[in-house]
Structure formats: structure tokens, C-alpha cells
Scaffold this active site. Structure first.
Site, PDB file in Angstrom:
ATOM      1  N   ARG A  46       5.691  71.229 -23.942  1.00  0.00           N
ATOM      2  CA  ARG A  46       6.713  72.150 -24.428  1.00  0.00           C
ATOM      3  C   ARG A  46       6.325  72.567 -25.842  1.00  0.00           C
ATOM      4  O   ARG A  46       6.054  71.723 -26.707  1.00  0.00           O
ATOM      5  CB  ARG A  46       8.099  71.509 -24.419  1.00  0.00           C
ATOM      6  N   ASN A  86      11.842  81.048 -16.504  1.00  0.00           N
ATOM      7  CA  ASN A  86      11.219  80.891 -17.819  1.00  0.00           C
ATOM      8  C   ASN A  86      11.369  82.170 -18.636  1.00  0.00           C
ATOM      9  O   ASN A  86      11.663  82.133 -19.842  1.00  0.00           O
ATOM     10  CB  ASN A  86       9.748  80.536 -17.633  1.00  0.00           C
ATOM     11  N   GLY A 135       9.904  70.717 -18.977  1.00  0.00           N
ATOM     12  CA  GLY A 135       8.469  70.824 -19.230  1.00  0.00           C
ATOM     13  C   GLY A 135       7.636  70.731 -17.975  1.00  0.00           C
ATOM     14  O   GLY A 135       6.403  70.595 -18.053  1.00  0.00           O
ATOM     15  N   HIS A 164       8.521  58.987 -21.012  1.00  0.00           N
ATOM     16  CA  HIS A 164       8.753  59.501 -22.366  1.00  0.00           C
ATOM     17  C   HIS A 164       9.863  60.558 -22.367  1.00  0.00           C
ATOM     18  O   HIS A 164      10.740  60.560 -23.251  1.00  0.00           O
ATOM     19  CB  HIS A 164       7.461  60.097 -22.914  1.00  0.00           C
ATOM     20  N   GLU A 165       9.836  61.465 -21.389  1.00  0.00           N
ATOM     21  CA  GLU A 165      10.839  62.525 -21.326  1.00  0.00           C
ATOM     22  C   GLU A 165      12.215  61.977 -20.976  1.00  0.00           C
ATOM     23  O   GLU A 165      13.236  62.499 -21.428  1.00  0.00           O
ATOM     24  CB  GLU A 165      10.411  63.573 -20.290  1.00  0.00           C
ATOM     25  N   LEU A 166      12.248  60.928 -20.161  1.00  0.00           N
ATOM     26  CA  LEU A 166      13.538  60.346 -19.778  1.00  0.00           C
ATOM     27  C   LEU A 166      14.161  59.535 -20.897  1.00  0.00           C
ATOM     28  O   LEU A 166      15.390  59.387 -20.966  1.00  0.00           O
ATOM     29  CB  LEU A 166      13.365  59.450 -18.546  1.00  0.00           C
TER      30      LEU A 166
END
Length: 464
Positions: A415, A367, A426, A250-252
């Protein structure tokens, strides 16, 4: 050349299965115990019977010596001659070697031992005559004579033979019963093992990781519990892998789609006859492509780091946590720009993985830098809590973390809405959590006094 038949090995393994070995072991143990008890019983009974035979012979010999003389056919003989139907009895003269015995009976065996008793060389003699199978006793009588009595050992031997047969039959029956009981016990006792075997075969064939029903609280039940725990661990690992693959896909998808779109725009603009892109648009597309490549690179690096941390490794390295934090600070300062770090640390030592802990602390610092405004200060502290643990705290003065996001910030690929517009994969805080848990610690997220986020790693150890 020796050739082994695999079928022979398989059948041999079946012939000597665990159930068969338990049955054979039970039968062998019972056979050994029965044989030992039977042998002891036989020897004890044999000794007692022979002792009774000897005691009876000696008592009757003494009575015969003390019995009065009687006159028969102008001869005087012991009165015991008249009541000796079950014995061989005689009176031996030590000087002449003559043996007087009842005419209706047979003479007892006479040898050198009896002659020595008659001449006074021995107080008595008691022996077994192998030729006649009798037990012979001799006691001295008056005037250089000896009273000799012999009794057949055949009844005693017959009784011992019957006892041996009885013991053999009883022992054989006991062995058969023990073999049957061993089979029943093995079948009942190994039923959980059969279930474990079936479950292992089911897992190997189908990948089904359902737990096995457990009954009882013995060793096999504990083994089943351990096997179920292993199945649960494998199931959790597979679920995490599936979730990781799904989340990574999904992130890619987003950066790859955007990267493909930008590349297609550049390719379309470079074709002959196509309208040229303005320099400003081309520069924006190229910057966007570089950003997407950086995002993909970071995402792949974080995935590799998570996979590396999932590998089982022994934590045997001495870790100076102050050195770990200082190295992470050196790396964070190089990309922090104008952000300053306010650092307070106390020595703390633990056993673990230097590189994993350094990466975790660096992720906390990155972060904090990402969410802190320009010219802000990031507070970093390392302090013991007094309960055998110490905490590494990183606080920033950014927008902070919403209450509903606090329990989720360490999840993979999570995220918050504020972070979606910023670069990142994330996975940074998930790596922090994984490293802390590998070292027996924990992670916490809260709001800092400065108004931003307060992220904490708690680790066991000892003061340095």
C-alpha cells in the site's frame, strides 16, 4: 484366507529391482541372440559337412564305376577295390543279389534302394543307414550291377559335437559377460535415478528443497531438470505461503489491536462505578469498531479469494470479456456514488474463468472509485491490440501513483503512502495480477492522461 507377508513383498521388490531387471534383460537378450546365432551356425556347418560327405561319396562312386577291372583269384573285380581302405565298397548284382566286396574289408549296407539301382529302376540312390551309422551311395554299373559305397558318419558327428560344445561354452561366456556389462550399465545409467530417489526421500524426511546436481543431457538429465523445476516450484510455493502468512499476520495485527483497545474502553466504561463515556466518544468508538470489522472482513475475503485462485483448475469456460466488464460495472456503479464511468468496449473472447476475471475487473474499478474525487469520471476501455491480445484499461483522475510505487502496486499487501489512510487490505490488485497470469496475461500500472492511475489487464484471445 491368503495372508501376504509384507516382508516377503519388500524382499521380492528388492530381488527384482530396476537394476536387477535391467541386468536380467541384458543377459536374456544376449542369451537369445547367442542361442540364435549358435543354432544358425550349427545348422549351417552341419549342412555343409553332410553336403561335403555326400559330394565326396558321389565323386568316389563315379570314379569306382569308371575304374578298370582287375583279375584276382580268377575273378574280375573293379580296381577301386584296391584303394578303398576308408570305405565300405561292393558290387551288387541286380539279378542274383550277390554282393562282391574286398575280402579284407566289410560289406556296405545293401537294401531295396541299391537293388533298384542295380536293376535299372533308379538312376542312383543316396541314403543314411541308421543301423550302421553310414552314408550309402549306389550308382549303376555295367551288366545289371550297381557300385555301392558306404562311409561312416562318425567323424562328421564327432566334429559337430565338438562344435556344439564350443558354441555352448562361448555362448555361456558371452552371457556371463553380458550380465556383468548389464550390471555395470544399469549401475551407471541408474545413478541419476538413485540421486532422484535420495532427493525425494530427503525432501520427505527433512523438507530440504535444494536442487540435485545435473550432468549430461540425456533423458535422465532431463528428468533431473524436471525434478529440480518441481522442487523450485514447491520451494516458491512454500515461500509465497510463508510470506502470505507473515504479511497477513502483520496486516491483521493493527485492526485487531485497535479493535481490542476500543472493546476494552467500552467494557471499562460499562463497569459499575466507572465514568461513563460521552455519547460522542461512544459513537466514535462504535463507528471505529464497525470500520475495523469491515476491514477484517474484507481482508479475510481477499485472502480466501487468493487461496481459491491458487487452486489448480482447468480453464475451459468460454468467456465473453464484454459481458464480464459489464457485470463488474453494474456492481461497481452501486457503490460508486456520484462517480460516472466512461465506457468503450469491443468484443473479445477467451477461454478462462468468468468469476475470476469479473473479480479482477471489479477490483480495478473499486480501486479507481476509491482514489477518484467526487463527481469525477472513470474511463473504462476494452480494445484489441492486433497481436492476439486485448487490454482492459481503467483510468481515474485521482492523485495517481508515484514513480517508485509503479512496480510494486500489484504486490500482496503493498500500500502506497497515499493509500494507507484509506480502507483496503492491500490484496485487491494482487488478485488482479494473479487472475491475469492464470489466463496467460499480464498487468501494468502507469499514469493516466487524466492525471490519475492507469491500470491495465492484458489477456490473450480472439475478437468476438
Amino acid at each position: 484366507m491368503n495372508v501376504t507377508d509384507p516382508r516377503g513383498d519388500r524382499w521380492g521388490a528388492r530381488r527384482f529391482s530396476l537394476r536387477g531387471r535391467v541386468t536380467l534383460l541384458a543377459a536374456a537378450c544376449v542369451a537369445g541372440a547367442v542361442a540364435l546365432v549358435s543354432l544358425c551356425a550349427y545348422l549351417i556347418v552341419q549342412s555343409n559337412l553332410y553336403q561335403q560327405l555326400d559330394d565326396n561319396l558321389l565323386a568316389r562312386a563315379e570314379s569306382a564305376v569308371q575304374s578298370p577291372q582287375v583279375q584276382t583269384q580268377l575273378k574280375q573285380v573293379p580296381g577301386a577295390f584296391l584303394a578303398s581302405a576308408d570305405l565300405q565298397i561292393g558290387q551288387l548284382n541286380g539279378l542274383t543279389g550277390e554282393l562282391i566286396y574286398p575280402q579284407a574289408g566289410s560289406p556296405p549296407p545293401v537294401g531295396p534302394s541299391e537293388l533298384r539301382v542295380a536293376t535299372g529302376g533308379l538312376p542312383q540312390s543316396l541314403r543314411t543307414d541308421q543301423a550302421t551309422g553310414t552314408r550309402v551311395v549306389a550308382l549303376p554299373a555295367d551288366h545289371g550291377e550297381a557300385m555301392v559305397l558306404a562311409q561312416s558318419m562318425a567323424p562328421t558327428k564327432r566334429a559337430l559335437n565338438e562344435l556344439a560344445v564350443v558354441l555352448f561354452l562361448v555362448g555361456g561366456a558371452g552371457i556371463v559377460v553380458a550380465a556383468g556389462a548389464g550390471t555395470a550399465v544399469a549401475r551407471a545409467g541408474l545413478r541419476p535415478v538413485d540421486r532422484l530417489t535420495s532427493a525425494a526421500e530427503r525432501v520427505a524426511q527433512t523438507g530440504d528443497l535444494r536442487p540435485i546436481p545435473v550432468s549430461g543431457d540425456d533423458e535422465l538429465a532431463r528428468l533431473t531438470h524436471s525434478f529440480n523445476t518441481m522442487l523450485g516450484t514447491v520451494a516458491d510455493s512454500q515461500e509465497r505461503q510463508r510470506q502470505l502468512v507473515a504479511d497477513a499476520g502483520h496486516e491483521l495485527r493493527t485492526p485487531l489491536t485497535s479493535l481490542r483497545t476500543n472493546l476494552e474502553l467500552l467494557l471499562s466504561a460499562s463497569r459499575p462505578g466507572a465514568r461513563a463515556l460521552p455519547d460522542e466518544d461512544r459513537a466514535e468508538i462504535e463507528a471505529d469498531i464497525r470500520g475495523q470489522i469491515d476491514e477484517l472482513t474484507q481482508l479475510i475475503g481477499d485472502l480466501v479469494e487468493l487461496a481459491r485462485q491458487d487452486e489448480p483448475r482447468e480453464l475451459t469456460e468460454r468467456v465473453e470479456l464484454v459481458d464480464v466488464v459489464e457485470r463488474a460495472l453494474d456492481r461497481a456503479r452501486r457503490r460508486a456514488g456520484e462517480i460516472e464511468f466512461d465506457v468503450t468496449m469491443q468484443p473479445w473472447v477467451l477461454t478462462g474463468d468468468n468469476s475470476a476475471l469479473e473479480r479482477a475487473v471489479l477490483n480495478l474499478l473499486d480501486n479507481a472509485v476509491k482514489f477518484s474525487p467526487r463527481d469525477a469520471r472513470v474511463r473504462v476501455s476494452l480494445r484489441p491490440l492486433g497481436d492476439g491480445t486485448a487490454v482492459v484499461e481503467v483510468a481515474d483522475s485521482g492523485p495517481g501513483i508515484a514513480e517508485e510505487d509503479l512496480p510494486k502496486v500489484f504486490d500482496r499487501f503493498y500500500r502506497s503512502s497515499e493509500a494507507r489512510t484509506l480502507p483496503g487490505s492491500g490484496l485487491g490488485l494482487a488478485i488482479v495480477k494473479h487472475a491475469a497470469e492464470r489466463h496467460g496475461g499480464a498487468v501494468y500500472a502507469n499514469r493516466a492522461a487524466e492525471g490519475g492511475a492507469l491500470l491495465t489487464i492484458r489477456l490473450p484471445g480472439a475478437p468476438g
